[in-house]
Design an enzyme around this catalytic site. Structure first.
Site, PDB file in Angstrom:
ATOM      1  N   ALA A  91      37.477  39.161  33.638  1.00  0.00           N
ATOM      2  CA  ALA A  91      38.661  40.017  33.466  1.00  0.00           C
ATOM      3  C   ALA A  91      39.902  39.135  33.448  1.00  0.00           C
ATOM      4  CB  ALA A  91      38.758  41.017  34.613  1.00  0.00           C
ATOM      5  N   LYS A  92      41.023  39.679  33.136  1.00  0.00           N
ATOM      6  CA  LYS A  92      42.297  38.957  33.238  1.00  0.00           C
ATOM      7  C   LYS A  92      43.414  39.983  33.282  1.00  0.00           C
ATOM      8  CE  LYS A  92      43.475  34.537  32.993  1.00  0.00           C
ATOM      9  NZ  LYS A  92      42.523  33.517  33.430  1.00  0.00           N
TER      10      LYS A  92
END
Ligand code: GLU
Length: 448
Positions: A135-136
């Site tokens: 994720a980011k």
């Protein structure tokens, strides 16, 4: 006074008019999904999937994130104005475990960039062999002019906006460019206040006092140094007395510089946003760090000459470490590189065109790609998460030994893929990551 009431009141400091153009500029910044970085990253994943024969149904699922959220973050500034920032959290894939990835504060952040970085996180955790997904997150904001109080308000409001997406079993943020342990402390505190009890494991990269892990701050830079040493050993040379240039003197660059100079390397050049410094006899890194501690930037450092960005990247050195922004090495720079090892501390430092040049030059330049070279950060994040869930903390020695072992094993696996598929290091590393994620997806099957 309501949040949006900008009428000056007596006894209150005058409040500047919000500028419509200023706010709109933030939206105009990018065409969200049409980001070159995202398109190039997805294209690389697609061709790599084809080379190892990934099931087309699985491949298609890997080319877009599982979930992406765009939020508005209204924040009262110290002067009374309310600024509205745009923030993101993108969850790419959680087949191997909870989503995991940093949060970036930078004025260029956009959905395409965050999505590409989330995609890279999926394969980074898979290459490291840790049970986490990718994720980011990010906020399109320049954090440098913000006061501490403003930064805290931005962080708290962003946390509330993404609250339902994150959690120790769901998605665990960490620091990235423009954020640090303090940012994670505010995020953890906000999440805990909303839940009514302390939830330290919602983030990693926290201060040690509130459940952080020993060695997390140093981990990314040290990991870059470990993989550089592994690459040198693979190529059959000793790092002792060899030269290294580092672009970017933030968290990653400074710890890589310290570790490599303690291994006997000569750090001949470093740079930050103010410019670069060069000393062919080697910089005394501790002295440079002391200078930066008081002067903030490396500019005008007395025991070196100034050097510009292109000259630093194209120095005749044994090792080059890009540890700043993405997209720094395009085809033109890639053609001019003179290093023997390129160890990517930054995420996505080479453009797609630059990568084509590097593929053609693979016999001259050995690339340790980002998802391998800078995986040390997320590996010690994994240690922090595990320690937090067990409320049992490890010694600094245990952490560095485990980090070293994981990075070395990952490096060896990538070399195996490189040999097996007779390909370049970036492709081989991505092949390993894609192989592990796609096998997990096939094993789990499709819901419903
Ligand atoms: N932001 C770092 C990265 O890009 C660390 C992520 C994490 O620890 O979750 O790998």
């Amino acid at each position: 006074m309501s949040d949006h009431d900008n009428t000056p009141k007596s006894n209150e400091p005058p409040v500047s008019e919000p500028s419509i153009t200023e706010s709109l500029d933030r939206y105009r910044h990018s065409l969200e999904w049409e980001s070159k970085f995202y398109m190039d990253t997805a294209a690389l994943v697609e061709t790599t999937c084809d080379r190892i024969g990934v099931d087309p149904n699985i491949k298609n699922r890997l080319l877009t994130p599982q979930r992406a959220l765009i939020v508005s973050i209204p924040v009262r500034m110290d002067d009374g104005r309310v600024n509205n920032y745009i923030g993101y959290r993108v969850q790419h894939n959680n087949s191997l475990g909870p989503f995991k990835g940093g949060i970036r504060y930078h004025e260029e952040v956009n959905l395409g960039e965050v999505s590409a970085l989330a995609m890279l996180m999926t394969f980074k955790t898979a290459v490291a062999g840790i049970p986490l997904g990718g994720a980011k997150g990010g906020i399109r904001i320049d954090p440098r002019p913000l006061s501490r109080a403003e930064k805290q308000r931005v962080t708290r409001r962003y946390t509330v906006e993404i609250l339902n997406m994150i959690g120790p079993e769901q998605d665990i943020p960490a620091p990235d460019m423009g954020t640090d342990a303090q940012t994670m402390a505010w995020l953890m505190d906000t999440f805990s206040e909303m839940k009514g009890h302390a939830v330290p494991s919602v983030v990693t990269g926290k201060p040690i006092l509130i459940g952080g892990s020993k060695g997390r701050t140093e981990a990314t830079g040290y990991g870059v140094a470990y993989t550089t040493a592994a690459a040198a050993e693979h190529l059959g040379f000793d790092l002792q007395g060899k030269t290294v240039a580092i672009q970017g003197f933030g968290n990653v660059g400074t710890y890589a510089a310290r570790k490599l100079s303690s291994m006997g390397m000569k750090v001949v050049a470093v740079s930050d946003v103010s410019g670069g410094i060069y000393n062919p006899d080697g910089l005394d890194i501790n002295h440079v760090l002391k200078y930066v501690a008081t002067r903030t930037y490396v500019k005008d450092y007395p025991r070196a000459e100034p050097i510009n960005n292109t000259d630093l990247l194209t120095l005749d050195v044994d090792v080059l470490i890009p540890a700043a922004l993405g997209g720094q090495i395009d085809a033109d720079i890639a053609r001019k590189l003179k290093c023997r090892i390129l160890a990517e501390g930054a995420n996505g430092p080479v453009t797609a065109e630059g990568n084509e040049v590097l593929k053609a030059r693979q016999e001259e330049i050995f690339v340790v790609p980002d998802i391998l070279a800078n995986a040390g950060g997320v590996i010690v994040s994994y240690f922090e998460w595990v320690q937090g869930l067990q409320s049992f903390f490890w010694s600094a020695e245990e952490i560095s030994e485990r980090l070293f072992n994981i990075m070395e094993a990952a490096f060896r696996e990538c070399i195996n893929f490189k040999n097996k598929f007779q390909t370049d290091m970036r492709t081989a590393t991505l092949m390993l990551g894609i192989h592990r994620v796609s096998e997990a997806m096939l094993t789990r099957g499709l819901f419903p």
